[in-house]
Design a protein around this motif. Sequence first.
Motif, PDB file in Angstrom:
ATOM      1  N   VAL A 163      47.534  36.856  51.440  1.00  0.00           N
ATOM      2  CA  VAL A 163      46.353  36.999  50.582  1.00  0.00           C
ATOM      3  C   VAL A 163      46.638  37.831  49.329  1.00  0.00           C
ATOM      4  O   VAL A 163      46.232  37.452  48.219  1.00  0.00           O
ATOM      5  CB  VAL A 163      45.175  37.588  51.387  1.00  0.00           C
ATOM      6  CG1 VAL A 163      44.038  37.999  50.452  1.00  0.00           C
ATOM      7  CG2 VAL A 163      44.674  36.566  52.409  1.00  0.00           C
ATOM      8  N   PRO A 164      47.337  38.983  49.416  1.00  0.00           N
ATOM      9  CA  PRO A 164      47.598  39.760  48.194  1.00  0.00           C
ATOM     10  C   PRO A 164      48.419  39.016  47.158  1.00  0.00           C
ATOM     11  O   PRO A 164      48.363  39.359  45.960  1.00  0.00           O
ATOM     12  CB  PRO A 164      48.376  40.979  48.724  1.00  0.00           C
ATOM     13  CG  PRO A 164      47.971  41.103  50.143  1.00  0.00           C
ATOM     14  CD  PRO A 164      47.803  39.698  50.615  1.00  0.00           C
ATOM     15  N   LEU A 165      49.165  37.998  47.581  1.00  0.00           N
ATOM     16  CA  LEU A 165      49.983  37.251  46.625  1.00  0.00           C
ATOM     17  C   LEU A 165      49.138  36.442  45.654  1.00  0.00           C
ATOM     18  O   LEU A 165      49.617  36.029  44.594  1.00  0.00           O
ATOM     19  CB  LEU A 165      50.943  36.320  47.379  1.00  0.00           C
ATOM     20  CG  LEU A 165      51.987  37.018  48.265  1.00  0.00           C
ATOM     21  CD1 LEU A 165      52.847  35.978  48.978  1.00  0.00           C
ATOM     22  CD2 LEU A 165      52.854  37.960  47.445  1.00  0.00           C
ATOM     23  N   ALA A 166      47.872  36.221  46.002  1.00  0.00           N
ATOM     24  CA  ALA A 166      46.975  35.502  45.087  1.00  0.00           C
ATOM     25  C   ALA A 166      46.661  36.325  43.843  1.00  0.00           C
ATOM     26  O   ALA A 166      46.328  35.774  42.778  1.00  0.00           O
ATOM     27  CB  ALA A 166      45.681  35.125  45.818  1.00  0.00           C
ATOM     28  N   ASP A 167      46.728  37.632  43.955  1.00  0.00           N
ATOM     29  CA  ASP A 167      46.491  38.512  42.798  1.00  0.00           C
ATOM     30  C   ASP A 167      47.314  39.788  43.012  1.00  0.00           C
ATOM     31  O   ASP A 167      46.794  40.825  43.420  1.00  0.00           O
ATOM     32  CB  ASP A 167      45.005  38.844  42.673  1.00  0.00           C
ATOM     33  CG  ASP A 167      44.666  39.513  41.347  1.00  0.00           C
ATOM     34  OD1 ASP A 167      45.603  39.992  40.667  1.00  0.00           O
ATOM     35  OD2 ASP A 167      43.466  39.572  40.996  1.00  0.00           O
ATOM     36  N   VAL A 168      48.601  39.682  42.726  1.00  0.00           N
ATOM     37  CA  VAL A 168      49.519  40.788  42.990  1.00  0.00           C
ATOM     38  C   VAL A 168      49.174  42.012  42.164  1.00  0.00           C
ATOM     39  O   VAL A 168      49.235  43.155  42.648  1.00  0.00           O
ATOM     40  CB  VAL A 168      50.976  40.355  42.720  1.00  0.00           C
ATOM     41  CG1 VAL A 168      51.931  41.534  42.905  1.00  0.00           C
ATOM     42  CG2 VAL A 168      51.371  39.208  43.637  1.00  0.00           C
ATOM     43  N   GLU A 169      48.772  41.783  40.925  1.00  0.00           N
ATOM     44  CA  GLU A 169      48.467  42.912  40.042  1.00  0.00           C
ATOM     45  C   GLU A 169      47.324  43.745  40.598  1.00  0.00           C
ATOM     46  O   GLU A 169      47.376  44.983  40.606  1.00  0.00           O
ATOM     47  CB  GLU A 169      48.119  42.399  38.643  1.00  0.00           C
ATOM     48  CG  GLU A 169      47.859  43.512  37.637  1.00  0.00           C
ATOM     49  CD  GLU A 169      47.593  42.984  36.229  1.00  0.00           C
ATOM     50  OE1 GLU A 169      47.196  43.787  35.370  1.00  0.00           O
ATOM     51  OE2 GLU A 169      47.780  41.766  36.009  1.00  0.00           O
ATOM     52  N   ARG A 170      46.281  43.064  41.067  1.00  0.00           N
ATOM     53  CA  ARG A 170      45.141  43.796  41.620  1.00  0.00           C
ATOM     54  C   ARG A 170      45.539  44.521  42.907  1.00  0.00           C
ATOM     55  O   ARG A 170      45.135  45.666  43.140  1.00  0.00           O
ATOM     56  CB  ARG A 170      44.000  42.833  41.902  1.00  0.00           C
ATOM     57  CG  ARG A 170      42.758  43.504  42.465  1.00  0.00           C
ATOM     58  CD  ARG A 170      41.673  42.481  42.710  1.00  0.00           C
ATOM     59  NE  ARG A 170      40.485  43.092  43.304  1.00  0.00           N
ATOM     60  CZ  ARG A 170      39.417  42.408  43.705  1.00  0.00           C
ATOM     61  NH1 ARG A 170      39.406  41.076  43.579  1.00  0.00           N
ATOM     62  NH2 ARG A 170      38.382  43.028  44.238  1.00  0.00           N
ATOM     63  N   ALA A 171      46.321  43.848  43.748  1.00  0.00           N
ATOM     64  CA  ALA A 171      46.751  44.483  44.987  1.00  0.00           C
ATOM     65  C   ALA A 171      47.614  45.704  44.704  1.00  0.00           C
ATOM     66  O   ALA A 171      47.504  46.732  45.380  1.00  0.00           O
ATOM     67  CB  ALA A 171      47.518  43.473  45.844  1.00  0.00           C
ATOM     68  N   ALA A 172      48.474  45.597  43.681  1.00  0.00           N
ATOM     69  CA  ALA A 172      49.371  46.714  43.354  1.00  0.00           C
ATOM     70  C   ALA A 172      48.622  47.889  42.750  1.00  0.00           C
ATOM     71  O   ALA A 172      49.125  49.027  42.779  1.00  0.00           O
ATOM     72  CB  ALA A 172      50.463  46.237  42.410  1.00  0.00           C
TER      73      ALA A 172
END
Length: 428
Positions: free
Chosen positions: A330-339
């Motif tokens: 799931v975090p790979l869909a929006d890596v920037e937000r997850a990071a």
Amino acid sequence: MHILILGGTGFIGSAVMRRLAGDGHAVTGLARTVAQARARWPQGRWIAADLAELQTAESWQPHLDGFEIVVNCAGALQDGLADDLAASQQNAMVALYEAAKTSGIRRIVQISARVDGGGADLPFLATKRRADTALAESGLSFVILRPALVVGRNAFGGTALLRALAAFPFVQPLIHAESPVETVDVEDVAAAVALAVEGAIPAGSDLELAAPERLTLAATLALHRRWLGLAPAPTVVVPAILGRAVTALADLAGRLGWQSPLRSTAMTVMEGGVTRRNDGEPAPFAMRTLAETLAAQPAGVQDLWFARLYLLKAPVIVTLSLFWLLSGLVPLADVERAASHLLPLLPPAAATAATLLSCLLDVTLGICVLLRPLARRALLGMLAVTALYLAAASVVEPALWLDPLGPLVKVLPSILLTLTSLAILDNR
């Protein structure tokens, strides 16, 4: 006598070891893994060896030195990640017979099965049949014993499945409910082995072991349900299409190393029934009926727990796998937000790298827990990584503990699910 027991850690093998040791023989068990066996029975002797790797007479010689009798209680239901039927049930046995001719082995006692019934062409029975034929033609002194459905105090494989289905809430779900079933007490199997070892059963005998009664599969489950202390329940016949779906999933699990008794081989054999041949040689003594076997060893609460948890193991493992796979994907869909959650501790590039690394770790654990040889290490890894995540989150964003959606609180049930999986992981 000095006796080597192949498959000494198994359901039948462990009963045979206890019986022969009690009779005063010096017994040694051979199995792939023997660490738990050594801990449970430290007075016994053990050899760690994989039958699939003993493919020549030369490879057998070191394991046969000093023994007079070999009892083969080893066996596997179906090819899979951990089992190669041709190698372990056929080729290894032919190599054993060759080695036995020059090793002072006085007799081989083979635990086999009825190989001409339902599913006779399946690898499980075909490899046993070839091994039996090779033994009969080897010139060695031998006895072949063919037990029906083996039941006893402990449970493994088909016996475990019977208990699980018997403990099913409200109903008894069944495929092939009217299939005929004959049973034999595992202690009676051990007693027959003892007679064969002592020479009371003549060399060259090929005996079927079963109690003098024939039940339906539904009646067999009903007896187990009563033994567990549960009220009678109606039998519900599982539709064929659903049965095929279950066996397909069980076969897939087998490829991953999980030894499910719901695999297609077991279902095919059960469809034809587990019974003796009409022209088979009679058993050497009267075998206990299923009712007598169950009555002799009343069930305790631990038996009920085991029966109720048995069918939950697969859904629990799959749920954990999906949980970790999704948490990594799931975090790979929006890596920037997850990071962005890591920015208070790390610079942007490092935060992104750490996020991608955690995703890879989660996906790896989610895959590894599905592979039986790696499952225990994967579960322990899940506990360690979860503790690390919770500690890091508590430092970076402690407010998440009070978040209305409970992103951290929801992790706690996954820890309990992981601990539960570890607790019920072993089959025997």
